[in-house]
Design a protein around this motif. Sequence first.
Motif, short mmCIF file in Angstrom:
data_model
loop_
_atom_site.label_atom_id
_atom_site.label_comp_id
_atom_site.label_asym_id
_atom_site.label_seq_id
_atom_site.Cartn_x
_atom_site.Cartn_y
_atom_site.Cartn_z
N GLY A 183 0.81 -1.21 0.00
CA GLY A 183 0.00 0.00 0.00
C GLY A 183 0.85 1.26 0.00
N SER A 184 1.94 1.25 0.78
CA SER A 184 2.82 2.43 0.82
C SER A 184 3.48 2.67 -0.52
N VAL A 185 3.91 1.58 -1.16
CA VAL A 185 4.54 1.72 -2.48
C VAL A 185 3.56 2.30 -3.50
N LEU A 186 2.31 1.81 -3.48
CA LEU A 186 1.31 2.31 -4.41
C LEU A 186 1.01 3.79 -4.17
N LEU A 187 0.94 4.19 -2.90
CA LEU A 187 0.69 5.60 -2.59
C LEU A 187 1.84 6.49 -3.08
N ILE A 188 3.06 6.01 -2.92
CA ILE A 188 4.22 6.80 -3.38
C ILE A 188 4.19 6.94 -4.90
N VAL A 189 3.91 5.82 -5.59
CA VAL A 189 3.85 5.87 -7.05
C VAL A 189 2.74 6.82 -7.51
N PHE A 190 1.59 6.74 -6.86
CA PHE A 190 0.48 7.62 -7.22
C PHE A 190 0.84 9.08 -7.00
N ALA A 191 1.47 9.38 -5.87
CA ALA A 191 1.86 10.77 -5.59
C ALA A 191 2.87 11.28 -6.60
N VAL A 192 3.80 10.42 -7.00
CA VAL A 192 4.80 10.83 -8.00
C VAL A 192 4.13 11.13 -9.34
N LEU A 193 3.19 10.25 -9.74
CA LEU A 193 2.50 10.46 -11.02
C LEU A 193 1.68 11.75 -11.01
N VAL A 194 1.00 12.02 -9.90
CA VAL A 194 0.23 13.26 -9.79
C VAL A 194 1.14 14.48 -9.87
N ALA A 195 2.29 14.40 -9.19
CA ALA A 195 3.22 15.53 -9.21
C ALA A 195 3.76 15.76 -10.62
N VAL A 196 4.09 14.67 -11.32
CA VAL A 196 4.59 14.81 -12.69
C VAL A 196 3.51 15.40 -13.60
N TYR A 197 2.27 14.93 -13.43
CA TYR A 197 1.16 15.42 -14.25
C TYR A 197 0.94 16.92 -14.04
N ILE A 198 0.91 17.35 -12.78
CA ILE A 198 0.64 18.77 -12.49
C ILE A 198 1.79 19.65 -12.95
#
Length: 273
Positions: A183-198
């Motif tokens: 779960g922690s790995v998935l949250l980190i990946v999601f946060a990175v993708l959101v940051a890259v997108y924005i």
Amino acid sequence: MNASLWCACLAVLSVMVTGETVVNDCQLVGEVEKKTSAVEKDLLARLAPLKHKRFETKVLEGSDTYTYTFVVCGRVTNTSNDGLVQTKAGSKDIAVIGRINETHILNGTDWILLTYKGGDKYDTHCGSEPRKAMVMISCNKNTLAENFMIITEERNKSTECFYLFEMDSSVACPTEVPHLSVGSVLLIVFAVLVAVYIIGGFLYQRFGVGAKGMEQFPNISFWQEFGNLVADGCDLVCRSRPRPRSSDTAYRGVGDDQLGEEPEERDDHLLPM
């Protein structure tokens, strides 16, 4: 001569008589000849929080009570290298079970076995060989050190007899390597993708398209429409009062109560004068 100086003289005299070099730390077997392993030295380093701590346990054998005193990499008395000794209630005799200048140490997954060799020789048992103390230190994360007790004394052999003790300590526990859950790995990946997108979308909108203000946010129209849909869904689910139907609001007639009193029209100006 005061008492402290007198005791020091006795200690030096005892060392001269016995020819024993007094140490106050665990000395591995073969250390003098520089034949010790790095593994044993690392294990001794793990015992550093317990060094010079004293533990005692008593055991009843028949009508006699024996007390065993154990010091981790330290002397029980000040006149020899005794790391673990046995005393009998009502007697002043002390039997050295093992000495710290002949230490051996090994370990497993969750235990450390500390061995003191070179104890006093047996009188009649075990071929009169020197005594040996083995202390099994088991992993217990909830305590630094406790529950020191004797398990058995093996003296019914001709050689390789020993005293076996055990105790609990957190120093014997394996070092835990911190790791992230799925779960922690998935949250980190999601946060990175959101940051890259924005960040990437912002830079493209500003320098690639030339947008200004809120238009710099990537896909601003989509997110605004998405927000409106979310608000409508929340309004539909969470509203407690029934919403009026559209047909009612579109075709509702005007009632008499909604008609106001019209002003009286005067036609006096139409009469002939």
